[in-house]
Write a protein that holds these residues in place. Structure first.
Motif, mmCIF file in Angstrom:
data_model
loop_
_atom_site.group_PDB
_atom_site.id
_atom_site.type_symbol
_atom_site.label_atom_id
_atom_site.label_comp_id
_atom_site.label_asym_id
_atom_site.label_seq_id
_atom_site.Cartn_x
_atom_site.Cartn_y
_atom_site.Cartn_z
ATOM 1 N N GLN A 1 23.267 2.599 -11.309
ATOM 2 C CA GLN A 1 24.550 3.141 -10.890
ATOM 3 C C GLN A 1 24.351 4.443 -10.118
ATOM 4 O OE1 GLN A 1 26.934 3.526 -14.466
ATOM 5 N NE2 GLN A 1 27.578 1.390 -14.346
ATOM 6 N N ARG A 2 25.374 4.764 -9.324
ATOM 7 C CA ARG A 2 25.380 5.993 -8.510
ATOM 8 C C ARG A 2 24.095 6.122 -7.693
ATOM 9 N NH1 ARG A 2 27.680 11.008 -11.393
ATOM 10 N NH2 ARG A 2 29.660 10.137 -10.670
ATOM 11 N N ARG A 3 23.890 5.122 -6.856
ATOM 12 C CA ARG A 3 22.740 5.103 -5.968
ATOM 13 C C ARG A 3 23.206 5.232 -4.516
ATOM 14 N NH1 ARG A 3 18.122 6.475 -7.421
ATOM 15 N NH2 ARG A 3 17.258 5.254 -5.706
ATOM 16 N N PRO A 4 22.273 5.481 -3.578
ATOM 17 C CA PRO A 4 22.664 5.562 -2.164
ATOM 18 C C PRO A 4 23.253 4.244 -1.658
ATOM 19 C CG PRO A 4 20.445 6.449 -2.499
ATOM 20 C CD PRO A 4 20.835 5.784 -3.778
ATOM 21 N N VAL A 5 24.186 4.339 -0.732
ATOM 22 C CA VAL A 5 24.790 3.122 -0.186
ATOM 23 C C VAL A 5 23.800 2.341 0.665
ATOM 24 C CG1 VAL A 5 27.140 4.021 -0.223
ATOM 25 C CG2 VAL A 5 25.712 4.420 1.792
ATOM 26 N N ASP A 6 22.731 2.979 1.107
ATOM 27 C CA ASP A 6 21.730 2.330 1.959
ATOM 28 C C ASP A 6 20.401 2.199 1.219
ATOM 29 O OD1 ASP A 6 21.314 5.082 1.901
ATOM 30 O OD2 ASP A 6 20.426 5.139 3.894
ATOM 31 N N GLU A 7 20.430 1.848 -0.053
ATOM 32 C CA GLU A 7 19.218 1.792 -0.884
ATOM 33 C C GLU A 7 18.058 1.137 -0.122
ATOM 34 O OE1 GLU A 7 17.358 3.158 -3.546
ATOM 35 O OE2 GLU A 7 19.194 2.752 -4.689
ATOM 36 N N PRO A 8 16.993 1.894 0.163
ATOM 37 C CA PRO A 8 15.927 1.366 1.035
ATOM 38 C C PRO A 8 15.072 0.268 0.413
ATOM 39 C CG PRO A 8 15.925 3.781 0.985
ATOM 40 C CD PRO A 8 16.816 3.319 -0.120
ATOM 41 N N ILE A 9 15.089 0.119 -0.907
ATOM 42 C CA ILE A 9 14.162 -0.824 -1.539
ATOM 43 C C ILE A 9 14.361 -2.247 -1.035
ATOM 44 C CG2 ILE A 9 15.669 -1.341 -3.496
ATOM 45 C CD1 ILE A 9 11.819 -0.985 -3.511
ATOM 46 N N ARG A 10 15.550 -2.571 -0.541
ATOM 47 C CA ARG A 10 15.801 -3.927 -0.051
ATOM 48 C C ARG A 10 14.753 -4.354 0.973
ATOM 49 N NH1 ARG A 10 20.413 -6.552 -0.488
ATOM 50 N NH2 ARG A 10 21.611 -4.629 -0.818
ATOM 51 N N TRP A 11 14.285 -3.403 1.776
ATOM 52 C CA TRP A 11 13.349 -3.732 2.851
ATOM 53 C C TRP A 11 11.912 -3.882 2.354
ATOM 54 C CZ3 TRP A 11 16.471 -5.358 6.222
ATOM 55 C CH2 TRP A 11 17.735 -4.760 6.361
ATOM 56 N N LEU A 12 11.689 -3.640 1.073
ATOM 57 C CA LEU A 12 10.370 -3.865 0.485
ATOM 58 C C LEU A 12 10.333 -5.119 -0.396
ATOM 59 C CD1 LEU A 12 9.415 -0.215 -0.568
ATOM 60 C CD2 LEU A 12 8.694 -1.473 1.472
ATOM 61 N N ALA B 1 10.439 -9.098 -1.245
ATOM 62 C CA ALA B 1 10.151 -10.370 -0.603
ATOM 63 C C ALA B 1 11.422 -11.172 -0.374
ATOM 64 C CB ALA B 1 9.168 -11.174 -1.464
ATOM 65 N N ASP B 2 12.388 -10.991 -1.260
ATOM 66 C CA ASP B 2 13.700 -11.621 -1.110
ATOM 67 C C ASP B 2 14.760 -10.534 -1.237
ATOM 68 O OD1 ASP B 2 16.023 -13.033 -1.167
ATOM 69 O OD2 ASP B 2 15.495 -14.343 -2.840
ATOM 70 N N GLY B 3 15.294 -10.073 -0.101
ATOM 71 C CA GLY B 3 16.263 -8.990 -0.118
ATOM 72 C C GLY B 3 17.518 -9.322 -0.902
ATOM 73 N N ARG B 4 17.812 -10.606 -1.095
ATOM 74 C CA ARG B 4 19.002 -10.991 -1.840
ATOM 75 C C ARG B 4 18.822 -10.822 -3.348
ATOM 76 N NH1 ARG B 4 20.678 -16.545 1.425
ATOM 77 N NH2 ARG B 4 20.966 -15.537 3.468
ATOM 78 N N ALA B 5 17.613 -10.485 -3.776
ATOM 79 C CA ALA B 5 17.401 -10.210 -5.199
ATOM 80 C C ALA B 5 18.064 -8.897 -5.604
ATOM 81 C CB ALA B 5 15.912 -10.163 -5.519
ATOM 82 N N LEU B 6 18.395 -8.063 -4.622
ATOM 83 C CA LEU B 6 19.112 -6.815 -4.882
ATOM 84 C C LEU B 6 20.563 -7.018 -4.474
ATOM 85 C CD1 LEU B 6 18.789 -3.772 -5.728
ATOM 86 C CD2 LEU B 6 18.716 -3.291 -3.264
ATOM 87 N N ARG B 7 21.460 -6.960 -5.451
ATOM 88 C CA ARG B 7 22.878 -7.185 -5.182
ATOM 89 C C ARG B 7 23.640 -5.878 -5.329
ATOM 90 N NH1 ARG B 7 25.361 -11.895 -8.556
ATOM 91 N NH2 ARG B 7 23.817 -12.985 -7.259
ATOM 92 N N GLN B 8 24.364 -5.527 -4.288
ATOM 93 C CA GLN B 8 25.224 -4.341 -4.323
ATOM 94 C C GLN B 8 26.533 -4.751 -4.989
ATOM 95 O OE1 GLN B 8 26.502 -2.638 -0.479
ATOM 96 N NE2 GLN B 8 25.598 -0.710 -1.158
ATOM 97 N N THR B 9 26.736 -4.297 -6.234
ATOM 98 C CA THR B 9 27.864 -4.773 -7.032
ATOM 99 C C THR B 9 29.104 -3.908 -6.890
ATOM 100 O OG1 THR B 9 27.016 -3.549 -8.944
ATOM 101 C CG2 THR B 9 26.364 -5.861 -8.726
ATOM 102 N N TYR B 10 28.951 -2.691 -6.378
ATOM 103 C CA TYR B 10 30.109 -1.799 -6.206
ATOM 104 C C TYR B 10 29.733 -0.702 -5.235
ATOM 105 C CZ TYR B 10 33.410 2.006 -7.114
ATOM 106 O OH TYR B 10 34.321 3.017 -6.962
ATOM 107 N N THR B 11 30.675 -0.347 -4.386
ATOM 108 C CA THR B 11 30.561 0.844 -3.541
ATOM 109 C C THR B 11 31.897 1.558 -3.550
ATOM 110 O OG1 THR B 11 28.868 -0.108 -2.089
ATOM 111 C CG2 THR B 11 30.159 1.726 -1.220
ATOM 112 N N GLY B 12 31.879 2.853 -3.804
ATOM 113 C CA GLY B 12 33.130 3.604 -3.848
ATOM 114 C C GLY B 12 32.900 5.080 -3.636
#
Length: 428
Positions: free
Chosen positions: A289-300, A302-313
């Motif tokens: 929770q309370r992470r950056p909206v552009d969390e860079p780990i997605r680009w590291l 192997a499957d970027g869809r394994a990281l799901r952005q569940t809320y932004t506010g």
């Protein structure tokens, strides 16, 4: 200071500051409104935490027939703001917190009385703006606050962890106890905080309260956290706090963990602590929770869809109190000159005026002017773009931006541009 409400002199009084011997019932009113424990062990621990640093808190409250029915507090905090060349600089701000009004005393102007005094005091102290984290969106706009940064929640699905993270070395990661982490956590956080605008500091006994050091008893809702340290060449540069939230089952159903803190001062620490999380045994989901909206780990991954952005506010809200001081302290993208006509019809009207902003290689200066304005903008819109979390063009839909000189909107938006979205990891 004690002031009486004009609506009922005999019943209601606004009090500031709150005497320390009234702290416990004041906190009970606060806890009740925030759906927290107003008695018991956790409440006792919360009371002790507040009591030990009460002299640093600027406090207000409202009593009705001797019982606290409203609370408000502020404290001095340091926040990173955009600086030159993509860096950040620090600025001291007023931080608003602990704002409640009992359901029995709504719509009587109690919040307006307390917050008007609070903002006036901050202005008198020379603090260029006030910040808060709003429990509800509709409350604070009429007092001049506006959203200035966003935060996101994520879930990492780790079932395919052998192939999930394309890089990372957990050999530089080790588990530590609270005492060891308490010695080095402040320095790690202060090394991480300037990497983006919007980072609020963790002063005084912040870490001791969270880790149960110096005689504090931590308030843990759920399982006891685990503390993980990352080191590069023997120097601490990252930390992680996580706890289990769901048990695993022998039938193959995997467990889940929640991350309370992931603080990294270097790219290596960032990669390796994420690799540690992705490799936890018997874990299928990691929530953050309370992470950056552009969390860079997605680009590291192997499957970027394994990281799901569940809320932004919305996260940090900002109320400008001194436009020349706030804009002069900030860094800008390139050089330029613009005259802003700032409209502030909210409580206090602190940001109203016409100001010349000049930015160059040697820094920026903002001062009042009588020159013709290039851009008319509401002070809330100016607050929203201040940290780089929003752009002028996206806020024009609300009618709060009027271009008076052709091209002024684009020029001003370019000046306020930042390389990364702001991010704050610290509640207050």
């Amino acid at each position: 200071m004690e002031l009486a409400s004009s609506s009922d002199v005999s019943e209601i009084e606004v009090v500031s500051p709150i005497p320390v011997d009234e702290l416990r019932p004041w906190l009970a009113s606060l806890a009740t409104t925030f759906l927290d424990d107003s008695e018991g062990d956790n409440f006792d621990r919360m009371h002790e935490m507040w009591r030990r640093e009460w002299e640093l808190v600027r406090s207000w409250g409202v009593r009705a027939n001797g019982r606290w029915v409203a609370t408000l507090a502020t404290e001095q905090r340091t926040i990173s703001i955009p600086g030159p060349d993509g860096a950040t600089v620090d600025l001291v701000a007023d931080a608003l917190t602990a704002v409640t009004v009992s359901a029995t005393h709504r719509r009587r102007g109690l919040l307006t009385q307390m917050l008007s005094e609070s903002l006036s005091s901050a202005k008198d102290r020379g603090e260029p703006f006030s910040i808060l984290i709003a429990a509800e969106w509709p409350i604070y706009g009429r007092y001049g606050y506006a959203p200035a940064s966003l935060a996101s929640n994520y879930t990492l699905f780790t079932r395919a962890r052998e192939r999930l993270l394309t890089t990372g070395d957990v050999g530089s990661v080790r588990q530590v106890d609270p005492a060891e982490l308490g010695e080095i956590a402040p320095a790690i956080h202060e090394a991480c905080r300037p990497l983006r605008a919007g980072g609020v500091d963790r002063p005084g006994d912040w870490w001791a309260r969270r880790l149960g050091l110096k005689g504090y008893q931590p308030i843990n809702h759920g399982k006891t956290p685990n503390y993980i340290l990352h080191e590069s060449d023997g120097r601490p540069d990252g930390l992680l706090r996580w706890a289990g939230t769901k048990e695993f089952e022998l039938n193959g159903e995997l467990g889940a963990v929640s991350v309370a803190d992931l603080i990294t001062a270097t790219p290596a620490a960032y990669r390796n602590l994420w690799a540690y999380l992705a490799g936890l045994d018997v874990v299928g989901e990691v929530t953050l929770q309370r992470r950056p909206v552009d969390e860079p780990i997605r680009w590291l991954l192997a499957d970027g869809r394994a990281l799901r952005q569940t809320y932004t506010g919305d996260d940090l809200w900002l109320r400008l109190l001194d436009v020349p001081a706030a804009l002069s302290a900030r860094g800008y993208c390139g050089s330029g000159r613009v005259v802003l006509d700032v409209v502030d019809d909210d409580t206090g009207g602190y940001a109203s005026g016409r100001f010349l902003l000049e930015a160059g290689d040697d820094g920026a200066e903002c001062r009042p002017t009588t020159e013709s304005a290039d851009l008319r903008v509401s002070h809330r819109t100016l607050a929203s773009v201040y940290l780089g979390g929003f752009t002028l063009r996206e806020l024009t839909i609300g009618g709060s931006v009027e271009e008076l000189t052709p091209g002024a909107l684009l020029r001003t938006e370019s000046l306020f541009a930042t390389t990364l979205p702001p991010w704050n990891a610290t509640g207050f």
